[in-house]
Every structure is written in structure tokens, then in C-alpha cells.
Design a protein around this motif. Structure first.
Motif, short mmCIF file in Angstrom:
data_model
loop_
_atom_site.label_atom_id
_atom_site.label_comp_id
_atom_site.label_asym_id
_atom_site.label_seq_id
_atom_site.Cartn_x
_atom_site.Cartn_y
_atom_site.Cartn_z
N GLU A 231 -5.09 4.54 -1.88
CA GLU A 231 -5.71 3.56 -1.08
C GLU A 231 -5.46 1.67 -1.71
N GLU A 232 -6.50 1.42 -1.46
CA GLU A 232 -6.31 -0.57 -1.56
C GLU A 232 -5.93 -0.56 -2.80
N ASP A 233 -6.81 -0.62 -3.83
CA ASP A 233 -7.17 -0.54 -5.37
C ASP A 233 -6.59 0.77 -5.79
N GLY A 234 -5.42 1.72 -5.58
CA GLY A 234 -4.38 2.13 -6.13
C GLY A 234 -4.69 3.24 -5.65
N GLN B 273 1.15 -1.04 0.26
CA GLN B 273 0.14 -0.19 0.21
C GLN B 273 0.93 1.68 -0.36
N GLY C 110 -13.24 6.34 -1.65
CA GLY C 110 -12.53 5.90 -1.06
C GLY C 110 -12.31 5.24 0.59
N VAL D 133 -6.11 4.83 -10.17
CA VAL D 133 -7.42 4.46 -10.57
C VAL D 133 -8.03 5.70 -10.73
#
Ligand SMILES: [Zn+2]
Length: 229
Positions: free
Chosen positions: A23-26, A3, A129, A54
Motif C-alpha cells: 500500500e502507499e503507507d506500507g 511502492q 487499505g 503497518v
């Protein structure tokens, strides 16, 4: 994927900032600075963090915040592009007021617009997010701020500045007058400064100037000065 840090500032020309929020997704990119060089600096910072951008969330439609967007968009075809509904109209160069807006408000500062269209609109209270969208009108009619609920960081756009000292968008500042000069409606900006201060942020990240730790006392002084005009 490791992260990325919660907050990375990308600064251009020593006075205009964008932020990468891990964030966890980007990464969420807040604002885009100016031009091709700004876009390149942002992409290089994301590369160093080894995370993709993202989503792009814009605090407001002024040129020094949206000016990198059209240069970023081709490199980030899948990224969401988010802005408030009110400032989305300004991004599309529609300068007509909304019904009920103050008669003494005036469009100030540069609104160059962008060819890139938002993919979604930001609503106060919405989560992006880890960030909560906070209404902060006044500098522009649809200006928003973002509160990171993980660590109390407030990304305030131009609702506050720290360059030349912490000040609200309603405060005249001879050391860095641009934010005040570009403000749409100063009484509304001052009200928004008060509601942002009431969030008791632990860190203040602004469009212009350094990140301020434990900013509440400085925000109080800035609001008191802003109230004097
Ligand atoms: Zn601005």
C-alpha cells in the motif's frame, strides 16, 4: 518510497502462507504463519520490499494463521492488529458459541490464542487499505477474506485451499485434509465459498497452497464437489 508489489506470498514448510500487500503507507500483512521462524521469514520479506509492516489483518484464529503474531508484535509495536469480533474471542481463548450459531457446528483445529490483543475489529464491507473485508464464515465462525479492488485478488484464508487441488473448506481432500478437518461448520463454509466465487476474483490467494490465476472455473468445480460432501 517506492511502492511494493500488490501481493507477496511468504510460505513456510511448503504449506502455510502469509501475504504482504503493498500500500502507499506500507505493507498490510495477512496472517502470520507459525512461530518465531515464521515471524522472522515475514520480517525478512518486508525488509526485501523495503517497506514497513503497518498493519496485520488475520483471516481467522487458527494456530497456523495467528502463530507468528506474538513473535511479530515486539518488532512491530506500531502496527495495527485486526481480526473479526467473533474470531477475536477465539484469539482470547473464549470458546463459547455466539447465540444463534448452528447446533451442529463444532470448534475444530487448533486455537492456541495469542497474548497480543487486537487493536481493532474487522467488519464486512470495511476497507483495510485497498482490501475490502468480506465475510466468509464456516471454516471458523468469524472467518473473513479480503478482496483487493486494484487487481481482483481474493485473499481467501482457509475458505479455499489450493494445496492438493483447489477445494473449499467444506470439501474432503485426502491429499491435504487439514483444512476440511479443522472446519467449524461445513454447510456455512460452502455458502461462503459460493459468495466468494460470486465476486469473480481474478486471482485466488489461499492459506495453504499456491496462488491460482483466473480461478473461477476451479472454484466452480470445488463448490460442486463441496456440495457432494
Ligand atoms: Zn484454518
Amino acid at each position: 518510497m517506492t511502492q511494493a508489489p500488490a501481493l507477496t506470498r511468504v510460505t513456510r514448510f511448503g504449506f502455510v502462507n502469509a501475504y504482504l500487500v503493498g500500500e502507499e503507507d506500507g505493507l498490510t500483512l495477512i496472517d502470520t504463519t507459525i512461530g518465531k521462524g515464521g515471524a522472522r521469514a515475514i520480517l525478512a520479506a518486508a525488509e526485501r520490499l523495503e517497506m514497513p509492516i503497518v498493519r496485520i489483518a488475520l483471516t481467522h484464529a487458527h494456530g497456523d494463521h495467528v502463530g507468528g503474531l506474538d513473535h511479530l508484535a515486539p518488532a512491530l509495536p506500531d502496527a495495527e492488529v485486526l481480526i473479526s469480533a467473533r474470531d477475536a474471542r477465539l484469539l482470547g481463548k473464549d470458546m463459547t458459541p455466539d447465540p444463534g450459531e448452528p447446533a451442529d457446528a463444532k470448534m475444530r483445529g487448533g486455537y492456541p490464542g495469542t497474548a497480543t490483543r487486537p487493536t481493532g475489529l474487522l467488519e464486512p464491507g470495511q476497507r483495510v487499505g485497498s482490501l475490502e473485508v468480506i465475510a466468509a464464515p464456516g471454516h471458523t465462525p468469524g472467518h473473513v477474506a479480503f478482496l483487493d479492488h486494484r487487481d481482483g485478488t481474493l485473499i481467501a484464508g482457509d475458505a479455499f485451499k489450493s494445496l492438493g487441488g483447489v477445494a473449499t473448506a467444506a470439501t474432503r481432500s485426502w491429499r491435504f485434509p487439514l483444512v476440511h478437518m479443522a472446519t467449524w461448520h461445513r454447510p456455512t463454509a460452502l455458502e461462503s465459498a459460493r459468495s466468494l466465487r460470486a465476486l469473480e476474483p481474478r486471482r485466488l490467494a489461499v492459506g495453504h497452497g499456491r496462488v491460482v490465476e483466473a480461478p473461477v472455473a476451479a472454484m466452480d468445480v470445488a463448490i460442486a464437489r463441496g456440495a457432494q460432501g
